[in-house]
Design a protein around this motif. Sequence first.
Motif, short mmCIF file in Angstrom:
data_model
loop_
_atom_site.label_atom_id
_atom_site.label_comp_id
_atom_site.label_asym_id
_atom_site.label_seq_id
_atom_site.Cartn_x
_atom_site.Cartn_y
_atom_site.Cartn_z
N TRP A 1 61.54 -41.25 25.92
CA TRP A 1 60.76 -40.25 25.41
C TRP A 1 61.47 -38.60 25.79
O TRP A 1 62.26 -38.72 26.69
N ARG A 2 61.47 -37.81 24.67
CA ARG A 2 61.86 -36.49 25.00
C ARG A 2 60.89 -35.54 24.66
O ARG A 2 59.76 -35.76 23.76
N THR A 3 60.61 -34.63 25.37
CA THR A 3 59.77 -33.39 25.17
C THR A 3 59.97 -32.61 23.85
O THR A 3 60.87 -32.13 23.82
N LEU A 4 58.93 -32.52 23.13
CA LEU A 4 58.92 -31.35 21.94
C LEU A 4 58.46 -30.23 22.17
O LEU A 4 58.97 -29.21 21.88
N ALA A 5 57.28 -30.14 22.82
CA ALA A 5 56.91 -29.02 23.15
C ALA A 5 55.85 -29.11 24.21
O ALA A 5 55.13 -30.12 24.71
N GLN A 6 55.71 -28.03 25.10
CA GLN A 6 54.85 -27.75 25.94
C GLN A 6 53.62 -27.02 25.65
O GLN A 6 53.81 -25.69 25.27
N VAL A 7 52.39 -27.57 25.72
CA VAL A 7 51.15 -26.67 24.96
C VAL A 7 50.30 -26.31 26.01
O VAL A 7 49.81 -27.01 26.94
N PRO A 8 50.28 -25.11 26.31
CA PRO A 8 49.47 -24.55 27.41
C PRO A 8 47.80 -24.61 26.89
O PRO A 8 47.57 -24.21 25.67
N GLY A 9 47.10 -24.49 27.89
CA GLY A 9 45.59 -24.09 27.72
C GLY A 9 44.86 -25.06 27.06
O GLY A 9 43.81 -24.87 26.25
N GLY A 10 45.11 -26.26 26.95
CA GLY A 10 44.08 -27.52 26.43
C GLY A 10 44.61 -28.87 26.95
O GLY A 10 45.50 -29.07 27.65
N ALA A 11 43.89 -29.72 26.43
CA ALA A 11 44.19 -31.23 26.87
C ALA A 11 43.85 -31.89 25.38
O ALA A 11 42.82 -31.75 24.83
N SER A 12 44.71 -33.06 24.93
CA SER A 12 44.66 -33.24 23.91
C SER A 12 44.40 -34.85 23.85
O SER A 12 45.24 -35.50 24.45
N PHE A 13 43.53 -35.41 23.17
CA PHE A 13 43.13 -36.89 23.07
C PHE A 13 43.40 -37.47 21.79
O PHE A 13 42.86 -38.74 21.68
N SER A 14 44.14 -36.77 20.89
CA SER A 14 44.17 -37.49 19.69
C SER A 14 45.64 -36.58 18.88
O SER A 14 45.80 -35.40 18.98
N VAL A 15 46.30 -37.12 18.30
CA VAL A 15 47.43 -36.65 17.61
C VAL A 15 47.66 -37.37 16.19
O VAL A 15 47.46 -38.64 16.01
N ALA A 16 47.96 -36.63 15.17
CA ALA A 16 48.00 -37.18 13.63
C ALA A 16 49.20 -36.74 13.31
O ALA A 16 49.51 -35.60 13.43
N VAL A 17 49.67 -37.36 12.26
CA VAL A 17 51.05 -36.83 11.38
C VAL A 17 50.50 -36.95 10.04
O VAL A 17 49.81 -37.75 9.49
N ASP A 18 50.96 -36.13 9.13
CA ASP A 18 50.84 -35.83 7.83
C ASP A 18 51.52 -36.94 7.04
O ASP A 18 52.89 -36.76 7.09
N PRO A 19 51.20 -38.10 6.51
CA PRO A 19 52.04 -38.94 5.92
C PRO A 19 52.87 -38.59 4.92
O PRO A 19 53.68 -39.11 4.45
N ARG A 20 52.19 -37.49 4.06
CA ARG A 20 52.98 -36.88 2.86
C ARG A 20 54.33 -36.18 3.66
O ARG A 20 55.30 -35.86 2.72
N ASP A 21 54.08 -35.48 4.69
CA ASP A 21 55.09 -34.74 5.29
C ASP A 21 55.23 -34.88 6.76
O ASP A 21 54.37 -34.19 7.34
N THR A 22 55.94 -35.50 7.34
CA THR A 22 55.81 -35.84 8.90
C THR A 22 56.30 -34.62 9.68
O THR A 22 56.31 -34.89 10.83
N SER A 23 56.78 -33.61 8.89
CA SER A 23 56.98 -32.36 10.00
C SER A 23 55.84 -31.86 10.21
O SER A 23 55.70 -30.96 11.21
#
Length: 658
Positions: free
Chosen positions: A448-470
């Motif tokens: 694994w490699r880190t893409l971003a450190q996100v301050p100020g929250g906790a995330s229990f769900s991540v989703a990708v747009d299937p039409r544009d994966t960026s």
Amino acid sequence: MHLKTMKQTLLVLGLSTALAGAAALPATAGTGTPNTATATQWQPMGPNASGGHLAFTPAMPSRVYVLPDRGMRIDRSDDHGLTWQPQAKFGIPDGVGMRLAADPHDPDVVYVAGRVVGGGQGFLLRSDDGARTFHTMVDSPTEMSDVVVSPSGQYVYAAGDAGVFVSSDHGLHWQQIPGSPNGATRLVLDGNDLFVGTGKGIYLIEDALGNAGPARKLPTPLDLSVENLSARGPVLVASNIFQGAVFSTDHGRTWTQLSGPWGAKDAMTYTGLTAAGELQAQTVGTAAGGKTMKNLWVSRDLGQTWTPKPAATKALDVYTDTGSFPDRPQEQVIAAPAGIYTTSDSVRFQRIGAPDAEVDSLTVSGSALIAGTATVGSYRSTAPLTANLQPGYQDWGWTGQSPFTIGNQIEALATVPGAKGSVLRTRGGLCMTDCFALERSADGGATWRTLAQVPGGASFSVAVDPRDTSKIYAASTFPAVGVYASQDGGATFQLHQFPELQGVASVAVDPRDGSLWIGDVTGLYHSTDSGATGVKVFDGEVYRIAIDPTDPHHIVAVGNNMIKVSHDGGASFNDATDIPELTYDDVTFAPDGTLFAASRDLYGPGQGVFRSDDGGMHWSNSVSAQLLDPDVHSVLVSPDGHWLFAGTGSGVYRLALS
């Protein structure tokens, strides 16, 4: 995992333990009330990523019992840790085991001392069938913390806030030892003498196996609140993480403060004695520049000289317990937060168990199943997707270095559509406030490699747009509540919020137009601007949203006492019919359209996995009638539809669907 659960996890992971002696009411003793459970037709899959407390028995030298860190059940291996037998829960609501002990002459007899979370009560359990079922032997109005069995098996002692209890008939009947100290935390038998560690020092009960004398407090250089206490021959050692350690070389008659080459202010995370007579001390300190320094120190001459073993902490992090198989005294067995390990030199280690990690998220990438755990990172294995499993498959591989104990909570997993081997995960970090990292794997979860450190929250769900994966979206709860959105593949994120949100648990991308479905503790919302604004669809605590991959107009949302279904793209939702009032934590579609929902322990006990064959209007949990652990946090069906996976509070289980 939710805000309430996250806070509980952080408390459990705290390195300090509050040990306080308390005036206690006498406990009641009995001859046993049965707590029963059944075996499972589901296959336990591991991963072997949990530590705990250990118990061995000379009556079956290859057997080891493990009371995992969560304390909800006992795991057992009969082949030196190659394979593990899933055992029953204790049958006590909110009951958590603290320590265990096995009978030296009957390998199927094992005792567990424990407490009731939030209630203050304690208990002592006994199993006569190798930890498959348990009987309550002692009910205490206060917590019980330890149990020890004499070499003959005749005498059994249990310690707790109310004092020390004894059975002189192989654990069948019990009575409190008059004058035993309150606030007892640890017990050690040294010959005929019983040493009692308490929140206020160490006590000795002489001739405990015969005409027991009164408990006598021992003068020690440090008045420890005892967390660790062990003995071998004439040597005893006791310690507290912040207060330090003391040891004795004359059966506890005189004591000396334990000192060594570590820093004077270093925390003493573990002390113990090995079967070979080595004295071990594990320390954690802070070096110049604020860097955390950990080390294991080994002495073969009773503390006169010490040898550092830095490979131990690099490989295992902190120790929680140690022991040895009776037929392998030269091999040390070590419990650490990410598993059970064996070693002969404290340099090279092999992980053997135990399969009791809490699995909060699941995904499949290629031929591998990836499981995200609550404390020890993510694990991947190709074994769960194969029909024939080899012995030891539960291990899921080990790189030789375990993740740190804190800051490795994998809260969400998601495969990236159309990108072979590409997987995203959110990892809870250790910050001044809650934070998380978005990480990406290009090799199916192996690295694994880190893409971003996100301050100020906790995330229990991540989703990708299937039409544009960026375009990547991460739900966020406490203290920054909203949706983090990235338009550049996760390199940067922007927090989108609107006033109604109070704790976002889930986010899903609508494949029709890229809009968002946001599950919040206040209800379900629909957003067409990446979460900057949203329209409430209905009220309630929503924990997960699933969109039918074959019909995007078919949407299912689950949450607290709730399963709602839409067949018109979310324009309207109908309540599922006659579902039990439970916490539904996850929902997923099988390739053939069958739905599966997870019910977990949160506001009440979970009831396993529920199935719907009519699009979500009617549900049955008949598939989980024999699921060993009904505390289900995540569900997933393999892409070929052959396997149903349940991520539970004690690991992954699978059920054949075809």
